[in-house]
Design an enzyme around this catalytic site. Sequence first.
Site, PDB file in Angstrom:
ATOM      1  N   GLU A   1       0.813  -1.217   0.000  1.00  0.00           N
ATOM      2  CA  GLU A   1       0.000   0.000   0.000  1.00  0.00           C
ATOM      3  C   GLU A   1       0.849   1.272   0.000  1.00  0.00           C
ATOM      4  O   GLU A   1       0.372   2.356  -0.296  1.00  0.00           O
ATOM      5  CB  GLU A   1      -0.966   0.007   1.190  1.00  0.00           C
TER       6      GLU A   1
ATOM      7  N   THR B   1      -5.325   8.901  -1.698  1.00  0.00           N
ATOM      8  CA  THR B   1      -5.321   8.438  -0.304  1.00  0.00           C
ATOM      9  C   THR B   1      -4.424   9.330   0.549  1.00  0.00           C
ATOM     10  O   THR B   1      -4.774   9.693   1.674  1.00  0.00           O
ATOM     11  CB  THR B   1      -4.884   6.966  -0.218  1.00  0.00           C
TER      12      THR B   1
HETATM   13  P1  ADP Z   1      -7.915   2.380  -3.974  1.00  0.00           P
HETATM   14  O1  ADP Z   1      -8.837   2.643  -2.836  1.00  0.00           O
HETATM   15  O2  ADP Z   1      -8.626   2.051  -5.212  1.00  0.00           O
HETATM   16  O3  ADP Z   1      -6.823   1.444  -3.636  1.00  0.00           O
HETATM   17  P2  ADP Z   1      -5.905   4.451  -3.984  1.00  0.00           P
HETATM   18  O4  ADP Z   1      -6.064   5.863  -4.428  1.00  0.00           O
HETATM   19  O5  ADP Z   1      -5.448   4.186  -2.597  1.00  0.00           O
HETATM   20  O6  ADP Z   1      -7.291   3.776  -4.292  1.00  0.00           O
HETATM   21  O7  ADP Z   1      -4.927   3.676  -4.952  1.00  0.00           O
HETATM   22  C1  ADP Z   1      -4.973   3.851  -6.309  1.00  0.00           C
HETATM   23  C2  ADP Z   1      -3.634   4.378  -6.793  1.00  0.00           C
HETATM   24  O8  ADP Z   1      -2.666   3.353  -6.612  1.00  0.00           O
HETATM   25  C3  ADP Z   1      -3.653   4.731  -8.244  1.00  0.00           C
HETATM   26  O9  ADP Z   1      -2.958   5.975  -8.402  1.00  0.00           O
HETATM   27  C4  ADP Z   1      -2.873   3.617  -8.919  1.00  0.00           C
HETATM   28  O10 ADP Z   1      -2.142   4.042 -10.037  1.00  0.00           O
HETATM   29  C5  ADP Z   1      -1.930   3.144  -7.812  1.00  0.00           C
HETATM   30  N1  ADP Z   1      -1.631   1.711  -7.921  1.00  0.00           N
HETATM   31  C6  ADP Z   1      -0.390   1.155  -7.851  1.00  0.00           C
HETATM   32  N2  ADP Z   1      -0.461  -0.175  -8.022  1.00  0.00           N
HETATM   33  C7  ADP Z   1      -1.770  -0.494  -8.201  1.00  0.00           C
HETATM   34  C8  ADP Z   1      -2.449  -1.700  -8.440  1.00  0.00           C
HETATM   35  N3  ADP Z   1      -1.807  -2.853  -8.575  1.00  0.00           N
HETATM   36  N4  ADP Z   1      -3.785  -1.641  -8.553  1.00  0.00           N
HETATM   37  C9  ADP Z   1      -4.447  -0.458  -8.446  1.00  0.00           C
HETATM   38  N5  ADP Z   1      -3.842   0.728  -8.235  1.00  0.00           N
HETATM   39  C10 ADP Z   1      -2.517   0.716  -8.128  1.00  0.00           C
END
Ligand code: ADP
Length: 307
Positions: free
Chosen positions: A126, A181
């Site tokens: 994360e 986030t």
């Molecule tokens: P979520 O609640 O959907 O996880 P976040 O905003 O915390 O939302 O995370 C999404 C962000 O994380 C996006 O900017 C995305 O590019 C990045 N990210 C990195 N790796 C991944 C992945 N494997 N799957 C989805 N998002 C990813």
Amino acid sequence: MAKSITVRAPSSTANLGPGFDVFGLALDAFFDEVKITKKGKGIKIVTSDSIPTSPQKNTAGLVAKNMIQKFKIKDGIEIKIKKGVPAGFGMGSSAASAAATAMAINKLFKLNLDSNSLVEFAGMGEKASAGTVHYDNVAASILGGFVIVRKNPLDVIKIEPPRDLALCVAIPKFAVPAKKTKVSRSVIPSKISISDSILNLANAAAIVVGFMKKDSTLIGKSIIDVIVEPARQHMIPGFSKVKKNALNAGALGVTISGAGPSVIAFANKSSNLKKISSSMAKGFATANKKCDIVICRPSKGAAVIKN
Ligand code: ADP
């Protein structure tokens, strides 16, 4: 020894109102599929979805990197990611990839890790999306059902949700900031009043009792957060109307899903889920925003689908 393995991991909602960074619930709305293959050298990410492919910036890549280092794995791996969980909407998308990867590497390399260790490695992923390690979504995605995350040391408690618990999620269609986030964490107050903490604690305790007693009504009516939701709701145009509409349409409780911008309504079998859903869409329409609506139920945890 198997050369590749595919794991499917569910979407999830974190916080459930007063349980900020502590509660998570797996949702059968969407699933990510991750296939790990022993191949080449180092870590290679393959995907046709719009997520970073640098291992350091992808949640799956970061999990793999940490596990490979920790267990001194010599093989190179290819991580094939098929996104089902929309990224950046508070549905635990980054967590689903991380959860599936931790489980796949555990199985492929026969590491025999317990669930707390799996959650610990998945949580490290994360960092690639949220900027910090956090466990609520990954714990739900790995274990399924409702989870409570205790830290220092990490200890995840799982409770099977009531069979009649149903959820309506409104996923608004607007561009979310790249570091959503991180941004939505920065608006949370660093100090809170004791009276607010008492309100949230009482509701959080009631949610846990609701899950233990399989009482969806108690869960729903305890989804009340006076700390994080008020600080974040300005980031979601139309939020107060969406919430009010859903409650008027019979939802038991409504809050932001994770860091948003999705809004989640808690309901049970006797609720009119279609009515709640359309009332939420009308709420977003008052702010000129369109949304997708998903009616879903709690999900089982991540599982191997092919090896
Ligand atoms: P979520 O609640 O959907 O996880 P976040 O905003 O915390 O939302 O995370 C999404 C962000 O994380 C996006 O900017 C995305 O590019 C990045 N990210 C990195 N790796 C991944 C992945 N494997 N799957 C989805 N998002 C990813």
